[in-house]
Design an enzyme around this catalytic site. Sequence first.
Site, PDB file in Angstrom:
ATOM      1  N   GLU A 128       0.851  -1.189   0.000  1.00  0.00           N
ATOM      2  CA  GLU A 128       0.000   0.000   0.000  1.00  0.00           C
ATOM      3  C   GLU A 128       0.891   1.245   0.000  1.00  0.00           C
ATOM      4  O   GLU A 128       1.824   1.313   0.795  1.00  0.00           O
ATOM      5  CB  GLU A 128      -0.901   0.036   1.236  1.00  0.00           C
ATOM      6  CG  GLU A 128      -1.885   1.199   1.168  1.00  0.00           C
ATOM      7  CD  GLU A 128      -2.884   1.219   2.323  1.00  0.00           C
ATOM      8  OE1 GLU A 128      -2.805   0.361   3.210  1.00  0.00           O
ATOM      9  OE2 GLU A 128      -3.735   2.099   2.307  1.00  0.00           O
ATOM     10  N   GLY A 268       3.567   2.296  10.834  1.00  0.00           N
ATOM     11  CA  GLY A 268       3.266   1.539  12.048  1.00  0.00           C
ATOM     12  C   GLY A 268       3.004   0.070  11.766  1.00  0.00           C
ATOM     13  O   GLY A 268       3.605  -0.807  12.376  1.00  0.00           O
ATOM     14  N   ALA A 269       2.104  -0.179  10.831  1.00  0.00           N
ATOM     15  CA  ALA A 269       1.729  -1.557  10.535  1.00  0.00           C
ATOM     16  C   ALA A 269       0.898  -1.577   9.261  1.00  0.00           C
ATOM     17  O   ALA A 269       0.509  -0.528   8.757  1.00  0.00           O
ATOM     18  CB  ALA A 269       0.915  -2.144  11.682  1.00  0.00           C
ATOM     19  N   MET A 270       0.624  -2.798   8.769  1.00  0.00           N
ATOM     20  CA  MET A 270      -0.094  -2.922   7.501  1.00  0.00           C
ATOM     21  C   MET A 270      -1.039  -4.117   7.558  1.00  0.00           C
ATOM     22  O   MET A 270      -0.653  -5.213   7.939  1.00  0.00           O
ATOM     23  CB  MET A 270       0.937  -3.071   6.367  1.00  0.00           C
ATOM     24  CG  MET A 270       0.332  -3.241   5.006  1.00  0.00           C
ATOM     25  SD  MET A 270      -0.640  -1.779   4.522  1.00  0.00           S
ATOM     26  CE  MET A 270      -1.890  -2.548   3.514  1.00  0.00           C
ATOM     27  N   GLU A 271      -2.267  -3.866   7.097  1.00  0.00           N
ATOM     28  CA  GLU A 271      -3.364  -4.812   7.292  1.00  0.00           C
ATOM     29  C   GLU A 271      -3.505  -5.885   6.216  1.00  0.00           C
ATOM     30  O   GLU A 271      -4.619  -6.354   5.961  1.00  0.00           O
ATOM     31  CB  GLU A 271      -4.670  -4.020   7.378  1.00  0.00           C
ATOM     32  CG  GLU A 271      -5.146  -3.373   6.051  1.00  0.00           C
ATOM     33  CD  GLU A 271      -4.749  -1.917   5.858  1.00  0.00           C
ATOM     34  OE1 GLU A 271      -3.754  -1.482   6.477  1.00  0.00           O
ATOM     35  OE2 GLU A 271      -5.426  -1.218   5.083  1.00  0.00           O
ATOM     36  N   HIS A 304      -6.482  -1.893  15.354  1.00  0.00           N
ATOM     37  CA  HIS A 304      -6.710  -1.162  14.105  1.00  0.00           C
ATOM     38  C   HIS A 304      -6.493  -2.082  12.885  1.00  0.00           C
ATOM     39  O   HIS A 304      -7.352  -2.179  12.005  1.00  0.00           O
ATOM     40  CB  HIS A 304      -5.768   0.048  14.044  1.00  0.00           C
ATOM     41  CG  HIS A 304      -5.890   0.873  12.818  1.00  0.00           C
ATOM     42  ND1 HIS A 304      -6.633   2.021  12.759  1.00  0.00           N
ATOM     43  CD2 HIS A 304      -5.364   0.718  11.579  1.00  0.00           C
ATOM     44  CE1 HIS A 304      -6.561   2.539  11.548  1.00  0.00           C
ATOM     45  NE2 HIS A 304      -5.789   1.763  10.807  1.00  0.00           N
ATOM     46  N   GLU A 305      -5.356  -2.743  12.862  1.00  0.00           N
ATOM     47  CA  GLU A 305      -5.069  -3.592  11.685  1.00  0.00           C
ATOM     48  C   GLU A 305      -6.044  -4.759  11.622  1.00  0.00           C
ATOM     49  O   GLU A 305      -6.508  -5.130  10.545  1.00  0.00           O
ATOM     50  CB  GLU A 305      -3.619  -4.093  11.707  1.00  0.00           C
ATOM     51  CG  GLU A 305      -2.553  -3.004  11.838  1.00  0.00           C
ATOM     52  CD  GLU A 305      -2.679  -1.854  10.863  1.00  0.00           C
ATOM     53  OE1 GLU A 305      -3.218  -2.050   9.757  1.00  0.00           O
ATOM     54  OE2 GLU A 305      -2.251  -0.737  11.213  1.00  0.00           O
ATOM     55  N   HIS A 308      -9.345  -3.685  10.215  1.00  0.00           N
ATOM     56  CA  HIS A 308      -9.324  -3.480   8.764  1.00  0.00           C
ATOM     57  C   HIS A 308      -9.823  -4.717   8.013  1.00  0.00           C
ATOM     58  O   HIS A 308     -10.224  -4.614   6.858  1.00  0.00           O
ATOM     59  CB  HIS A 308      -7.896  -3.193   8.286  1.00  0.00           C
ATOM     60  CG  HIS A 308      -7.542  -1.728   8.208  1.00  0.00           C
ATOM     61  ND1 HIS A 308      -8.380  -0.781   7.657  1.00  0.00           N
ATOM     62  CD2 HIS A 308      -6.424  -1.054   8.575  1.00  0.00           C
ATOM     63  CE1 HIS A 308      -7.787   0.415   7.706  1.00  0.00           C
ATOM     64  NE2 HIS A 308      -6.600   0.269   8.266  1.00  0.00           N
ATOM     65  N   GLU A 327      -9.699   4.253   6.420  1.00  0.00           N
ATOM     66  CA  GLU A 327      -8.851   4.709   7.526  1.00  0.00           C
ATOM     67  C   GLU A 327      -9.625   5.467   8.608  1.00  0.00           C
ATOM     68  O   GLU A 327      -9.477   5.190   9.788  1.00  0.00           O
ATOM     69  CB  GLU A 327      -7.675   5.535   6.994  1.00  0.00           C
ATOM     70  CG  GLU A 327      -6.704   4.744   6.110  1.00  0.00           C
ATOM     71  CD  GLU A 327      -6.138   3.485   6.773  1.00  0.00           C
ATOM     72  OE1 GLU A 327      -6.299   3.330   8.000  1.00  0.00           O
ATOM     73  OE2 GLU A 327      -5.551   2.658   6.049  1.00  0.00           O
TER      74      GLU A 327
END
Length: 881
Positions: A128, A268-271, A304-305, A308, A327
């Site tokens: 992304e 931070g992170a990725m879903e 959060h992730e 998603h 988001e």
Amino acid sequence: MRTDTGRIIHLADYRPTDFVLERVDLTFELDPEATKVEARLIFHRRDGADPSAPLVLDGDELDLSGLLLDQMEMARERYTATPDTLVVRDLPESSPFELTITTIINPQANSQLMGLYRSSGIYCTQCEAEGFRRITYFPDRPDVLAPYTVTIIADKAANPLLLSNGNYLGGGNFDEGRHFAAWFDPHPKPSYLFALVAGDLGVVEDKFTTMSGREVALKIYVEHGKEPRAAYAMDALKRSMKWDEEVFGREYDLDIFMIVAVSDFNMGAMENKGLNVFNDKYVLADPETATDADYANIEAIIAHEYFHNWTGNRITCRDWFQLCLKEGLTVFRDHEFSADQRSRPVKRIAEVRHLRSEQFPEDAGPLAHPVRPDKYREINNFYTTTVYEKGSEVTRMIATILGRDLFKKGMDLYFERHDGEAATVEDFVRCFEAASGRDLGQFSLWYNQAGTPHVTVTADYDAAGKALTLEIEQTVPATPGQSDKKPMHIPLNLALVLEDGTIAVPASVEGAEMTGSVLHLKDARHTVTFTGIPSRPALSLNRSFSAPIVVRYDQKPADLALIARHETDLFSRWQAITDLALPALKDAARAARKGEAIQLDVTFADALLAVAADPALEPAFRAQALTLPSEADIARELGGDNDPDAIHTGREAVLTAIARTGADTFGSLYDTMTPDGGYSPDAASAGRRALRNAALLYRTIAEDTPALAADAFARADNMTDLAQALTVLSHRFPEAPETHAALASFEARFAENALVIDKWFQIQATIPGEGALARVMRLKQDRHFNENNPNRVRSLVGAFVFSNPTGFNRADGAGYRFLSEEILRIDAKNPQLAARLLTSMRSWRQLEAGRAELARTALVRVEREVLSNDVRDIVDRTLKG
Ligand code: B3K
Ligand code: ZN
């Protein structure tokens, strides 16, 4: 390096692809420098599409090494390949066809950390927004959804672990020490959710039984030896899965859910579907190395992730303009989760502090853009607090306007209608309109109009008629590209607080619609009359921060004190305390700016100290009350011609006055807010630590010696207390022997722990004052500094430019020159990181003339020498807007 095309993408130009992608089958033969990627893509021409239209695929720095059509080599004249596109002509009019595309890529040389890269011996992807096109030629856009099969082949000794999205199909050994694994993800997804991880990692395993009774295997992969530090993340994951079932009715949909923690990551992170990739900072924690804030962040980002999976993955975005659809909504969901797991009012205060300190300046400066932008030059620059946090506030306002039940009904409808689709903001809003029967047309301006609305209120109480009349006016400031704004639908929650502390219930309200305690402002001006109000009330406005606005109301200090004592909405009590302190902070800054002596009336401190000492209130809330607006907050309130040194001097004077007035309170808080037992990261224990650490700061200021903090440093048995003691020591007494000793012992103790060494850098980078730049330059030469690790760069350079106002904004402009050099160097390796650091200049026009000119000169230099589209986009807008 991606060259700048300067091309602007417009929302209005959206149109679907000419070809529909049916299936994706990828095979990776992993090699550090020459990974072979074979992509078999089955397409058919969309109904109604031009029968002669070519297929145009995206690439980025790619080199095509083979192209087959239905397994036959393609004639050279039927396609054109460049590093950033593959155009294939003369394709079948209606029948499906298979393209087999082969590319060779170099993960080891990928310093941008987009696409497939290899660092610390781990292969990892980040796709992304547009990283997949660095792996293979592809319709790399979020509205192209397909099921994926992925086969990974690699050397077994170096890469025992081969992971991708979906469910595991199987694997086996090849000769020469190679092996393979195959994965199938049945849920159609866009390319940005693709992930691959390979390497040698340790694992923590658990399981979760979903509400319909399916068992899901949970795995968190971390570096060998760090497994115990993933326990909290696993616990947060299970709580997130349960909460999403209970609150949003959402169940997980694969047999396995994996998280991989990596140390080199841009964000931070990725879903990614079924395979979240995390910056290890947001996975690893134990009491010795993580602070309470780290634990809270881990909980929030894991949630959060995970969330998603439904808001982002099952329902994705039609195009990147709709980014807030996933988001903003997912931030809202993680905020609600944390509020339920912790203290709702304290969480709300923290959210609003963050919004005001990050999003408000963005919305008021040259980088302002709507929650849903209508054009962009580089999409990576739109992962902003406006899209995320203001986007969350917009979702929250829908919940406020409709009420809990209708909001839930609208969400259910959204999941039902759009599951498996790539949706738009309009689709989302329509679900709430359908569920509630309300018209959200005017409300939708929140998605399209940038700028923070200002709401100005004046009040007039008629004692004889027992009526209160409010004149309310809203204005939305002009922002780049948007000079005329329309009035918005603002849900303003308010309370009329009577002298005895009770809240008045009006007999009637005229001049605006009111539901419960929420007034619906829809016009530029309202005259609102409340009748049946027995005495002149204090006005508590924007309770719980019901709208992301700036309220201007000239409130009497006595009324603020009344609200601070009696409001039932705790957020508003905190707001009242802040509003009591602000005039003193502003006056002190103004006096310091003029070189005058600072005269302080500290009566405002009584309300603050009363809250701090009130045993009926939770300690975390009391700690929030003691945390004054930051220097950046004061700068924003002053609104221009800012001198960061004067703001700092003024704030110090106010802190000192509070510290002296409240000496007894702080003494007793420091003695009583001690731990109940061993360390526990729960919110209540964290609150006690926060309150005690606030007391440590004030006591140190009053006593003006490093002794207490040095003692706290020596006694600390957890990272929260240790880091706070080190911060107080080094920020207050940078040259004291106690500080040097503490910094050295901290460094020696944690030399092997990168995340803690990041804190060591960050604490030193934020020591206020002119000397900060020299310190930062020295630290850049430290053996621990590593320019290729984004966390490390952010902990030193990022902390300095974003969180050290006096150090960075040195009057001689040396801080700005330093930033421009850093940007140019970092940009050559990692444009996304460089562009993000440069947003620290977004408020440069608010500076006094001398600094503003020096800032402009530094920006002009970046503009002249920059290479990447990412930085060019930011620097151009920052200079122009
Ligand atoms: N969706 C990712 C962010 C990707 C950023 C790309 N530049 C993480 C998140 O918001 O959950
Ligand atoms: Zn997100």
